[in-house]
Each structure stands twice: as structure tokens, then as C-alpha cells.
Scaffold this motif. Structure first.
Motif, PDB file in Angstrom:
ATOM      1  N   GLY A 114     -25.731   1.624 -35.349  1.00 37.35           N
ATOM      2  CA  GLY A 114     -24.561   0.996 -34.762  1.00 37.35           C
ATOM      3  C   GLY A 114     -23.562   1.989 -34.199  1.00 37.35           C
ATOM      4  O   GLY A 114     -23.866   3.166 -33.967  1.00 37.35           O
ATOM      5  N   PHE A 115     -22.336   1.517 -33.983  1.00 33.75           N
ATOM      6  CA  PHE A 115     -21.287   2.336 -33.395  1.00 33.75           C
ATOM      7  C   PHE A 115     -21.068   3.620 -34.186  1.00 33.75           C
ATOM      8  O   PHE A 115     -20.811   4.680 -33.613  1.00 33.75           O
ATOM      9  N   GLU A 116     -21.174   3.555 -35.519  1.00 33.93           N
ATOM     10  CA  GLU A 116     -20.923   4.724 -36.363  1.00 33.93           C
ATOM     11  C   GLU A 116     -21.955   5.825 -36.160  1.00 33.93           C
ATOM     12  O   GLU A 116     -21.713   6.971 -36.543  1.00 33.93           O
ATOM     13  N   GLY A 117     -23.096   5.504 -35.572  1.00 36.29           N
ATOM     14  CA  GLY A 117     -24.128   6.517 -35.351  1.00 36.29           C
ATOM     15  C   GLY A 117     -24.184   7.041 -33.933  1.00 36.29           C
ATOM     16  O   GLY A 117     -25.132   7.749 -33.573  1.00 36.29           O
ATOM     17  N   PHE A 118     -23.157   6.715 -33.143  1.00 40.77           N
ATOM     18  CA  PHE A 118     -23.169   7.118 -31.732  1.00 40.77           C
ATOM     19  C   PHE A 118     -22.221   8.292 -31.518  1.00 40.77           C
ATOM     20  O   PHE A 118     -21.004   8.120 -31.432  1.00 40.77           O
ATOM     21  N   PHE A 119     -22.769   9.512 -31.448  1.00 40.27           N
ATOM     22  CA  PHE A 119     -22.002  10.735 -31.226  1.00 40.27           C
ATOM     23  C   PHE A 119     -20.729  10.735 -32.087  1.00 40.27           C
ATOM     24  O   PHE A 119     -19.628  10.994 -31.585  1.00 40.27           O
ATOM     25  N   ARG A 120     -20.903  10.472 -33.358  1.00 37.32           N
ATOM     26  CA  ARG A 120     -19.768  10.392 -34.270  1.00 37.32           C
ATOM     27  C   ARG A 120     -19.014  11.719 -34.293  1.00 37.32           C
ATOM     28  O   ARG A 120     -19.605  12.776 -34.511  1.00 37.32           O
TER      29      ARG A 120
END
Length: 763
Positions: free
Chosen positions: A670-676
Motif C-alpha cells: 500500500g501507500f506505506e510501501g511506496f518510496f517511504r
């Protein structure tokens, strides 16, 4: 629109016929006689051609000529001898080279002095006194909170007080070991508040979401450069980890053990009243000047002026600003540091600016989680969406402002942001080229004389033919009319509108309004946006973002750092201005506009890189690593693929069409795994690719159902509205990253989930 990074480099041959070569790269000959004749002809020539690779250009090679060693050997052997001949010729050659450089240095004029830019002529039009004045203004205004050295070529002869740096203690080295102070100074003297570096973490049991940045906190970009600079072989993956941990984005998942002091990059400035230690300068940081010939009295010696140009008259700068710590401000917002995000869009509103605005609401501290009367303590950032409704080269229409809002109200992608809940943080502005350029003091009296080069980006100039102006009502915006200058409303917005054009010409370059495919870029609008970003930041202050940008975290700490910045053009030491921060009416801005005026009003990022490099002002427009805003770029150009970040994109299209072997990641992470850790993501154009192909409409819930119905009807015209049914089986099996981000942001507006910081929207 996006920065004009799509312009291809011209592919031209070198003018020489290709010789036959075998697969191993060696030349081939039809016979031994041909080979012998070829070798003999080359051995008799005084010079021979040599082909060398051009850095950064894989498809071309540079053809140079050098003395033929064989011919030299044949000439010297009978005359001087086998041993002494080559040595004597080598000595003569070295002497000739040194003599040429000494002669050019001693007697050459500034315009004829050589540069190291591989043939690029200088763009410099300001003398050393002006460059020193620019540095002085920016430093004393608190816009240089860095310990990086000032270039020696600037020639500062005294240490400037820097209110954005804390004071240093006096050196304890005995005076006999200290280097003697010289007239060239490369450091500043800290005279500002102390810094307290923060350990930002979620506190148990509230570890489900990261904490909001502390209001007034500042990102130490010197520390970020230490961990992220590509020039120092730093990996994007490692940079993002430092950004995550230092920013508290690893909530509940901190796996690193031990002291994290080296990774702390966020600090708070103490109030000046809380310390009394005097500022002192370390003499160890003062370097001796480069020896200058006593006969060289030119104050601009060493600077290479633009060929054929005269030195500019001294800049007229406003008084320096007062650097005030956040804790000392009388109100949450600093009037000299407005928190404005600017974005430029041409043509009908689509899902691209729609997602940019959604990501802004999802990540920034817009105060949507509190009631209006409870948000007085917040400094809410504002998002100014600048709309250019028609083609870039059109005459404004007096009714344009009303037309623009009428179109926004009926556009399902734009209408949700006109809701009263967003009125304090999202504002639509109408772009008028004439009004904007007249609003820049450095340009207003002269820009009309450059109407032939108004659409100039990187030397690519697009002219609007007079016959087009007459037949299609497409007129260069350099033409000033009463309608274009006197049609503003109470907020200072000007009115403009697209003119009517024949549908048959809608794909003509002069009539395009947006990029509808990979083969039909709206180049005029892209070039105009290259200039618009500098105009907006200089006039109003703030940060400009290209419309193909998605926010990934709160930018609070970047607002606290008051200097100007852009980011790096991938592997090259050039700017990409897809993100651009500049201060309102700054000395740096005045320099850039006056320099651009003398260089054809060219604001392409590659050209801007030359402006600052030629003037030794690169430190005032910091080139941040692209890991902060464009984390996939190096991987798409075959760099750092041995240790890529998450997700691993080998081309920008992977964001929209995630490869099957990697397509489990978007839904699982999800969002948390996108270029955090990165502050934003730049997907580089792809205006024609929908974020969510199977649900290509706004999905924001009952409050905005009218727009959803209209967009659904347009996306699925063959389906009766009564037969609409959302079945999981009809959805794409493997969701792409673009789809996951869109649906995440929409879920926040619908009220199905909180934002990235665990805050629920309050209507």
C-alpha cells in the motif's frame, strides 16, 4: 505541466563516413594491399583523427585530431637520433601547450577566456561586486542555513554574519599554528539561534501512524546531503531509510538499534533570548587567496562574461529580511515565508491534477481534521492551482475568469475541490502571461522586446507565425491589450480565456491544450511552464511543483529551511525544476530574471544550471538529491540497480503498468510501501495514462456523487446507469501502484480511512 525534460537531444551524424568494422570493433580491409596503403597514408600524415566518447551521450563520439607519432618518429630519427628525438619533441610540445595557456591567461580578454563547459558560451552578465551583493543579501536574510563553503571566485573579503546558523566557539589552536587570514573568505559567521535536533518517533501505544512534524521544525539539508548525495556514491535506498527514521515515518517498525544521532536531520531553533553566547568565527576556516598578478587590476578578473554583452547595472535590492525563529513569531505563519504550493495546468482538468490535489489533502497539515474555529493555531499551507484554459499563445478574453469557474464546476475531476471545506487551502487562479510578466519588476520594461524568443526552452525557440495570429486568433501573449491588463477581480487575478479554434487544428502545436498521447506533447505549454514557475515563486514566494507530482509526506521541515532549492537531474549535475523553492522578491530571483533576459528568456532547467554555475551561485539554489522527490529516476537510467529502493521501477511506465512479477507489492504494501521517506514522487508525464483504468472516475462518496455519475457515464457510455454494479470480479486482478495510490487518497475523502498521520477528515 511538466518540466520540459522530454525534449530529445538532436541526433545528428558526425559527417564522416563509417569504416567497415568487425564484431570486435577492429577495422576490416578487402585485401592486404588496401590495408598497407591505408597504414602508409596515415603514417605519412602529420595529424591523425581520433574518436573519443562524449560524456553522457552514448550515441555519438567526438572526432579530434592529434599529431601523428609515426610521422614525428620518421621526421626526427634521421635528424636528431633515436633516443633524443622523441624526448626533444615531447618537450617542445609541452612548452607550446603551456605557452598557449599562459598567453591566454595573461593577455586574453574576459570574453575570449576559455571555459570548461565543452563549448558552451558563458551566460554571465553580472560583475563580481553584484555577485558579492547577491550572496550578502541572501545570507543576511537567513536564506543560507548551511555550512557549505562560498566559492572562492566570489571574492568575499570579510566574514558575513549568518543569522540562520548557530554561533561557533572560538578556536583553541595556538595562534602560531593557525593559517594567516587572507582577504578571500569562504565561510560565514554564525550569529543565529541554537539548534536542538529532534528524535521524532511515535510513542506507544500510538504507533499505528507516524506523528505529524513538529510545527516550526527545520530540515538540516547539510545532513541530508551527507546521506543522499549521488556525487558521493550515496544510494537512494539508504537515503530513504535515513529520511524515514529521522522523520519518524518508521512508526512501530524501528529495526535499527543504537544511537541515531548521525541520522537526525530535523531540528528546532531556540528563541534568541535563551542564549547569550557571542558568535565567533574560526580562523581555521579562512583560506588564503589565490595569488593574483600585481598588474591585474580588473575587479572581474577570472569571471567569463557573456560574449557580446555588457556588464549589467548594479541590482536594486530591497532591504535584507529579518530571520526570526518560529518560536518568536507573533503568529503561526511567517509573512516573509508564505506556505504556498504552485502548480500550472493547461486545458481541461483531468485525473492528473486531481490526484495531485488529493495527495496534498492526504499528507499536508491542512487542518481538515479539526473544526474551522479550532484551526487558528495552524499555519495551513495553501495550494494555488494556476489554470491556463486555452493554448499557450492566445489572447485573453474578458470573460475568462467566469468561464474558468463554470468549467471547473461542471468538470467531475475539479468540482470536488470547490467544496467550502477546502476553500482555505485550495485556490484556483487564472494565468495571464501579460499580467504575470508585467508583475516582475526585473522584466516589465523589457520583456516585450523579446517576443521572438518568448517560447524558448533550452535553445528550442517556437515562433508563432503572423498568419496564424490572424487566421486562428492565436496571438503571442506579448501583445498587451486593455482586456488582458484590466480584467482582474478583487483578489488580483487576471482574466484570460482560450480563443475558439477549428477542431481540425486542435492537434496543431499552436492550438494544443494538453498532452493527449506520447506523440503529441503540448510543447508550448510546457515551455511556458518553465518560465511560469520562476515568475510565481519570485512574485509570491513558495514552492512550485509540476503537475505530474504526488505528495508522499508533510513538507513542514522543508518550509522551515528558508533557502532556495530545486533537485538534481538524475546522474547529471544539473537542476530539475519540477520542484522549485524560491523566496519572494529575493536577490537570487532578481539575478535569474536579469540573466534570463540577456539570454533569450530561456528558463529550461539545463540553462538555469548554466546561469548559476557561471555566476558561482549554485549554493544559493541548492541542488537537492533526486531521492527526495524523484526516487525512481536513477533506476530508470540504469543506475543503482544492484541496490534499488522499494518499489523497483526500471521505467516510469511501471507506475501505471506494474510488471506482473512485481504486481503483488502495491496491494500488499500500500501507500506505506511506496518510496517511504521521500517527500514526493514525480511520474514524468504520462498524461494520457489513467491512474485507474477499471474505475476511471472520481470515487469520493455521496457528497460528490453527481460528478462521479457524470464521469462514469463518460467512461462507460455503453452501460445503462441502472445497470451499474461494482463487482470485485470486474476489477483488475493485480492493481498497479497508480491505482493503489488513487484509491487510498479517495478513501480518505470518503471517510473510509484516516490520512497518513491517522487524522480523520471533519466535514
Amino acid at each position: 505541466m511538466a518540466s520540459s525534460d522530454y525534449f530529445p537531444m538532436p541526433q545528428r551524424g558526425n559527417g564522416y563516413a563509417e569504416k567497415g568494422r568487425s564484431t570486435n570493433g577492429l577495422p576490416t580491409y578487402s585485401s592486404a594491399v588496401q590495408e598497407k596503403m591505408h597504414r602508409h597514408s596515415r603514417s605519412m600524415a602529420w595529424v591523425i583523427p581520433v574518436s573519443v566518447p562524449i560524456p553522457g551521450v552514448r550515441t555519438r563520439r567526438l572526432r579530434l585530431y592529434m599529431l601523428n607519432p609515426s610521422r614525428m618518429h620518421q621526421f626526427t630519427l634521421p635528424r636528431i637520433g633515436r633516443k633524443r628525438g622523441p624526448l626533444l619533441l615531447m618537450a617542445l610540445l609541452l612548452t607550446a601547450i603551456v605557452s598557449i595557456f599562459v598567453f591566454a591567461r595573461r593577455f586574453g580578454t574576459e570574453e575570449k577566456q576559455w571555459t570548461s563547459n565543452f563549448g558552451e558560451s558563458s551566460t554571465l552578465v553580472f560583475g563580481r561586486d553584484d555577485l558579492q551583493q547577491i550572496w550578502k543579501w541572501e545570507i543576511e536574510s537567513g536564506h543560507y542555513p548551511s555550512n557549505s563553503k562560498i566559492p572562492e571566485q566570489v571574492g568575499l573579503n570579510s566574514a558575513l554574519l549568518n543569522p540562520a546558523l548557530p554561533p561557533r566557539k572560538a578556536p583553541t589552536i595556538p595562534s602560531r599554528f593557525r593559517p594567516p587570514p587572507g582577504p578571500v573568505i569562504t565561510t560565514t559567521r554564525g550569529d543565529g539561534p541554537r539548534r536542538v535536533y529532534l528524535d521524532v518517533q511515535s510513542q506507544p501505544p500510538n504507533v499505528a501512524y507516524p506523528p505529524r512534524p513538529v510545527p516550526g521544525s527545520v530540515a538540516d539539508l547539510d545532513v541530508i546531503m551527507e546521506h543522499c548525495d549521488f556525487s558521493e556514491n550515496k544510494y537512494v535506498r539508504d537515503c530513504l531509510e535515513v529520511l524515514r527514521l529521522g522523520g519518524g515515518l518508521d512508526n512501530g517498525d524501528r529495526l535499527r538499534r543504537g544511537k541515531m544521532d548521525d541520522w537526525k536531520y530535523i531540528y528546532m531553533e531556540e528563541d534568541r533570548e535563551n542564549f547569550t553566547e557571542p558568535a565567533q568565527i574560526s580562523l581555521g576556516n579562512v583560506i588564503a587567496p589565490r595569488p593574483i598578478s600585481s598588474s591585474d587590476q580588473d575587479p572581474n578578473a577570472g569571471l567569463v562574461k557573456k560574449r557580446g554583452a555588457e556588464w549589467e547595472t548594479p541590482l536594486s535590492l530591497r532591504p535584507t529580511l529579518q530571520h526570526t525563529p518560529y518560536s518568536s513569531l507573533p503568529a503561526p505563519c511567517d509573512p516573509e515565508n508564505p506556505r504556498l504550493f504552485h502548480m500550472f495546468w493547461t486545458g481541461p482538468f483531468t485525473d492528473k491534477p486531481y490526484l495531485a490535489l488529493l495527495s496534498f489533502l492526504f499528507t499536508q497539515n491542512a487542518g481538515l481534521h479539526v473544526k474551522d474555529d479550532e484551526g487558528a493555531f495552524l499555519c495551513r499551507p495553501e495550494f494555488w492551482m494556476w489554470i491556463n484554459p486555452g493554448p499557450a499563445a492566445t489572447v485573453p478574453n474578458p470573460s475568462a475568469l467566469g468561464d474558468m469557474f463554470d468549467q471547473l464546476k461542471t468538470n467531475p475531476w475539479a468540482a470536488p475541490f470547490l467544496h467550502p471545506r477546502f476553500k482555505d487551502v485550495i485556490k484556483f487562479k487564472l494565468w495571464n502571461t501579460t499580467e504575470q510578466l508585467d508583475g516582475v519588476p526585473e522584466l516589465k520594461d523589457e520583456w516585450r522586446t523579446l517576443k521572438e524568443t518568448l517560447f524558448n526552452s533550452g535553445g528550442h525557440i517556437i515562433n508563432v507565425p503572423p498568419e496564424k495570429q490572424q487566421s486562428k486568433s492565436v496571438v503571442e501573449p506579448t501583445v498587451t491589450t486593455e482586456a488582458s491588463l484590466n480584467t482582474g477581480n478583487a483578489t488580483g487575478e487576471s482574466k484570460a480565456s482560450s480563443t475558439n479554434t477549428d477542431k481540425s487544428d486542435e492537434d496543431d502545436m499552436l492550438n494544443r491544450t494538453g498532452s493527449k498521447s506520447s506523440s503529441s506533447y503540448d510543447r508550448l505549454s510546457v515551455i511556458l511552464s518553465d518560465m511560469a514557475r520562476f515568475v510565481l515563486c519570485h512574485r509570491f514566494g513558495g514552492i512550485y511543483l509540476d503537475a505530474d507530482t504526488i505528495f508522499l509526506r508533510d513538507w513542514e521541515e522543508l518550509w522551515g529551511w528558508k533557502g532556495a532549492f530545486a533537485y538534481r537531474w538524475s546522474r547529471l549535475e544539473k537542476y530539475n525544476t519540477a520542484v522549485l523553492r524560491m523566496n519572494k522578491n529575493s536577490a537570487l530571483g532578481s539575478f535569474l530574471f536579469r540573466t534570463a533576459l540577456k539570454n533569450g528568456l530561456d528558463f529550461h532547467p539545463m540553462t538555469v544550471s548554466r546561469y548559476t554555475k557561471d555566476a558561482y551561485l549554485e549554493g544559493l539554489l541548492l541542488r537537492l538529491p533526486d531521492a527526495l522527490f524523484d526516487s525512481a529516476w536513477l533506476n530508470t537510467e540504469y543506475y543503482q540497480r544492484d541496490r534499488p529502493p522499494q518499489p523497483y521501477f526500471i521505467e516510469f511506465a511501471d507506475f501505471f503498468d506494474t510488471p506482473a512479477q512485481n504486481s503483488a507489492a502495491p496491494q500488499a504494501l500500500g501507500f506505506e510501501g511506496f518510496f517511504r521517506g521521500a517527500y514526493s514522487y514525480h511520474f514524468h508525464n504520462f498524461w494520457w495514462k489513467p491512474f485507474d483504468a477499471s474505475r476511471n472516475w472520481p470515487d469520493l462518496g455521496p457528497k460528490f456523487m453527481a460528478g462521479e455519475r457524470a464521469a462514469r457515464a463518460a467512461a462507460t457510455p455503453d452501460i445503462d446507469p441502472e445497470d451499474w454494479a461494482d463487482k470485485v470480479s470486474d476489477d483488475k486482478r493485480d492493481l498497479d501502484w497508480a491505482t493503489v495510490l488513487k484509491r487510498t487518497f479517495e478513501a480518505y475523502i470518503r471517510g473510509d480511512r484516516p490520512n497518513m498521520y491517522g487524522e480523520w477528515i471533519q466535514w
